[in-house]
Design a protein around this motif. Structure first.
Motif, mmCIF file in Angstrom:
data_model
loop_
_atom_site.group_PDB
_atom_site.id
_atom_site.type_symbol
_atom_site.label_atom_id
_atom_site.label_comp_id
_atom_site.label_asym_id
_atom_site.label_seq_id
_atom_site.Cartn_x
_atom_site.Cartn_y
_atom_site.Cartn_z
ATOM 1 N N THR A 111 0.856 -1.191 0.000
ATOM 2 C CA THR A 111 0.000 0.000 0.000
ATOM 3 C C THR A 111 0.886 1.233 0.000
ATOM 4 N N ALA A 112 0.540 2.201 -0.835
ATOM 5 C CA ALA A 112 1.308 3.440 -0.960
ATOM 6 C C ALA A 112 0.459 4.620 -0.505
ATOM 7 N N VAL A 113 1.012 5.434 0.400
ATOM 8 C CA VAL A 113 0.413 6.713 0.781
ATOM 9 C C VAL A 113 1.297 7.791 0.169
ATOM 10 N N VAL A 114 0.723 8.552 -0.758
ATOM 11 C CA VAL A 114 1.521 9.453 -1.599
ATOM 12 C C VAL A 114 1.089 10.901 -1.368
ATOM 13 N N PRO A 168 7.092 8.909 -0.811
ATOM 14 C CA PRO A 168 5.840 8.341 -0.305
ATOM 15 C C PRO A 168 6.121 7.353 0.818
ATOM 16 N N VAL A 169 5.093 7.023 1.581
ATOM 17 C CA VAL A 169 5.188 6.023 2.644
ATOM 18 C C VAL A 169 4.572 4.731 2.124
ATOM 19 N N LEU A 170 5.359 3.660 2.111
ATOM 20 C CA LEU A 170 4.882 2.379 1.634
ATOM 21 C C LEU A 170 4.766 1.399 2.792
ATOM 22 N N LEU A 171 3.734 0.562 2.740
ATOM 23 C CA LEU A 171 3.495 -0.472 3.739
ATOM 24 C C LEU A 171 3.433 -1.819 3.043
ATOM 25 N N CYS A 176 14.585 14.671 -10.154
ATOM 26 C CA CYS A 176 15.441 13.739 -9.419
ATOM 27 C C CYS A 176 16.602 13.223 -10.264
ATOM 28 N N GLY A 177 16.861 13.843 -11.396
ATOM 29 C CA GLY A 177 17.891 13.357 -12.302
ATOM 30 C C GLY A 177 19.295 13.395 -11.720
ATOM 31 N N GLU A 178 19.537 14.279 -10.752
ATOM 32 C CA GLU A 178 20.873 14.386 -10.152
ATOM 33 C C GLU A 178 20.912 13.920 -8.706
ATOM 34 N N VAL A 179 19.846 13.267 -8.254
ATOM 35 C CA VAL A 179 19.778 12.836 -6.857
ATOM 36 C C VAL A 179 20.802 11.738 -6.592
ATOM 37 N N ARG A 180 21.561 11.886 -5.504
ATOM 38 C CA ARG A 180 22.574 10.900 -5.137
ATOM 39 C C ARG A 180 22.353 10.315 -3.744
ATOM 40 N N SER A 181 21.327 10.807 -3.054
ATOM 41 C CA SER A 181 20.963 10.257 -1.747
ATOM 42 C C SER A 181 19.454 10.363 -1.587
ATOM 43 N N LEU A 182 18.859 9.316 -1.055
ATOM 44 C CA LEU A 182 17.397 9.283 -0.923
ATOM 45 C C LEU A 182 17.050 8.411 0.276
ATOM 46 N N ASN A 183 16.053 8.822 1.039
ATOM 47 C CA ASN A 183 15.662 8.086 2.243
ATOM 48 C C ASN A 183 14.267 7.486 2.055
ATOM 49 N N PRO A 184 14.165 6.247 1.543
ATOM 50 C CA PRO A 184 12.853 5.630 1.375
ATOM 51 C C PRO A 184 12.251 5.265 2.723
ATOM 52 N N VAL A 185 10.959 5.438 2.853
ATOM 53 C CA VAL A 185 10.263 5.114 4.096
ATOM 54 C C VAL A 185 9.285 3.982 3.825
ATOM 55 N N VAL A 186 9.547 2.832 4.446
ATOM 56 C CA VAL A 186 8.737 1.637 4.235
ATOM 57 C C VAL A 186 8.465 0.992 5.588
ATOM 58 N N GLU A 246 1.615 -12.685 21.117
ATOM 59 C CA GLU A 246 2.944 -12.079 21.123
ATOM 60 C C GLU A 246 3.397 -11.635 19.737
ATOM 61 N N THR A 247 2.641 -11.955 18.704
ATOM 62 C CA THR A 247 3.023 -11.571 17.353
ATOM 63 C C THR A 247 2.144 -10.434 16.863
ATOM 64 N N GLY A 248 2.593 -9.748 15.819
ATOM 65 C CA GLY A 248 1.770 -8.711 15.227
ATOM 66 C C GLY A 248 2.481 -7.391 15.137
ATOM 67 N N SER A 249 1.747 -6.393 14.698
ATOM 68 C CA SER A 249 2.261 -5.029 14.556
ATOM 69 C C SER A 249 1.109 -4.132 14.136
ATOM 70 N N CYS A 250 1.336 -2.839 14.178
ATOM 71 C CA CYS A 250 0.414 -1.894 13.559
ATOM 72 C C CYS A 250 1.205 -0.717 13.028
ATOM 73 N N MET A 251 1.001 -0.411 11.756
ATOM 74 C CA MET A 251 1.570 0.774 11.142
ATOM 75 C C MET A 251 0.461 1.804 10.992
ATOM 76 N N ILE A 252 0.725 3.018 11.440
ATOM 77 C CA ILE A 252 -0.245 4.110 11.337
ATOM 78 C C ILE A 252 0.394 5.259 10.581
ATOM 79 N N VAL A 253 -0.292 5.760 9.562
ATOM 80 C CA VAL A 253 0.152 6.939 8.823
ATOM 81 C C VAL A 253 -0.874 8.041 9.051
ATOM 82 N N VAL A 254 -0.406 9.201 9.487
ATOM 83 C CA VAL A 254 -1.266 10.355 9.745
ATOM 84 C C VAL A 254 -0.870 11.477 8.792
ATOM 85 N N ALA A 255 -1.842 12.063 8.129
ATOM 86 C CA ALA A 255 -1.613 13.223 7.270
ATOM 87 C C ALA A 255 -2.489 14.372 7.749
ATOM 88 N N THR A 256 -1.983 15.597 7.655
ATOM 89 C CA THR A 256 -2.785 16.762 8.006
ATOM 90 C C THR A 256 -2.372 17.947 7.145
#
Length: 355
Positions: free
Chosen positions: A57-60, A98-101, A124-134, A238-248
């Motif tokens: 899932t992508a939040v863009v 974007p934030v990907l899950l 982004c043609g000259e980008v040499r560093s990028l921080n993907p969020v997944v 004991e297993t599981g997770s939850c990812m929450i994305v908030v936009a404002t």
């Protein structure tokens, strides 16, 4: 008054369709994260029954990129997870992709595919560093997680098809193989509108729900057994997770957004979350219009905190109500939350019996 509205046949109802209203703030028109202007959501579902139930899932945000980063904050409720990109996001307070899950063992392939997609964007043609969020949740109870079925083509499909408007919920995208609180869960979303300093703003949330505990609806405990559902127990608590994305669209900086993210994780307690040892509970909050006016004062943030907590609680419930019973790997099954029996339980009637 107890919620009493019955779902229409053949249609999975959302919480508000059933008359279950959480909090006093009004939702946006769609009651979704896409009520925040410019925010788009896309899914790619990877399903090969019986063994594979996964996706991405992508939040863009509309303008995000390395040359147009957005202020963002992140909060870790329990750090048993792989939120790729956390350290730079925390250090700089900015989101540049974007934030990907997705699924736990697919997160690294998804991050690589996100980098490739971003490098092709205009500017982004000259980008040499990028921080993907997944972010990720472990869907290994229902899906063959070791197969790492989410690949570059799925990531690109989710990103390229991301759109505004209603958001698909339940067994879709990153929520295809997840379960929460004893039931089949998945993706859920909700939004709230509120005034901050005399100006109206919107906050929207999207959750990937996959955590243990005992479901609470309007403060009341609800279990598969209490609803008359039978079958083998689900994954261990004991297993599981939850990812929450908030936009404002409120003008907030990274520090204030970190405070918002904390409240998003706190809200999971309302739903019955166990916050167990093996659960990765994360929230990421970003602002889409940081230059829209003076920063909202800390003393004026309380309505936003409450609105976000209400939206998270409703989004988790929507993720459960939208999902369908799923049988996956090794015959494991997670039952859907039946809306009619839920309403009976909330009204004090025996679930499943005419009242």
């Amino acid at each position: 008054m107890e919620p009493t509205t019955r779902p229409r046949p053949g249609r999975r109802a959302r919480a508000r369709d059933l008359g279950i209203v959480i909090g006093e703030f009004a939702p946006g028109p769609l009651d979704a994260i896409t009520d925040v202007p410019g925010v788009r959501v896309g899914h790619a579902t990877v399903r090969r029954p019986p063994g594979v139930h996964s996706g991405v899932t992508a939040v863009v945000p509309g303008t995000v990129g390395p040359h147009a980063p957005l202020p963002a904050g992140v909060f870790t409720g329990n750090g048993y997870g792989k939120l790729i990109g956390t350290t730079q996001l925390t250090e700089l307070g900015t989101l540049e992709t974007p934030v990907l899950l997705t699924s736990t063992l697919s997160a690294f392939r998804v991050a690589d595919a996100l980098v490739g997609w971003m490098l092709e964007r205009p500017g982004c043609g000259e980008v040499r560093s990028l921080n993907p969020v997944v972010g990720e949740c472990n869907d290994g109870y229902l899906s063959d997680i070791r197969a790492r079925p989410v690949r570059e083509e799925h990531v690109r499909a989710a990103l390229d098809q991301a759109s505004g408007g209603p958001v698909a919920e339940g067994c879709v995208g990153a929520g295809t193989g997840t379960g929460a609180l004893g039931f089949k869960a998945g993706i859920g979303t909700s939004s709230r509108t509120t005034d901050l300093g005399g100006r109206p703003y919107t906050a929207g949330v999207l959750v990937q729900a996959n955590f243990g505990g005992t479901l609470r609806v309007l403060g009341r405990p609800v279990t598969p057994r209490s609803l008359g559902l039978t079958g083998a127990p689900g994954p261990a608590a004991e297993t599981g997770s939850c990812m929450i994305v908030v936009a404002t669209d409120a003008p907030l900086d990274a520090r204030r957004l970190g405070r918002v993210a904390r409240r998003a994780v706190f809200a999971l307690a309302r739903t019955g979350a166990a916050y167990s040892h093996g659960s990765g509970d994360y929230a990421l909050a970003f602002a889409t219009r940081p230059d829209s006016g003076p920063l909202v004062a800390d003393s004026e943030l309380s309505p936003l905190f409450e609105a976000v907590m209400d939206a998270v609680e409703e989004a988790v419930l929507n993720s459960l109500l939208a999902a369908t019973t799923t049988t996956g790997r090794a015959g494991h099954t997670l039952p859907a939350l039946p809306a009619d029996r839920l309403l009976d339980a909330l009204a004090g009637r025996d679930p499943g019996r005419p009242g």
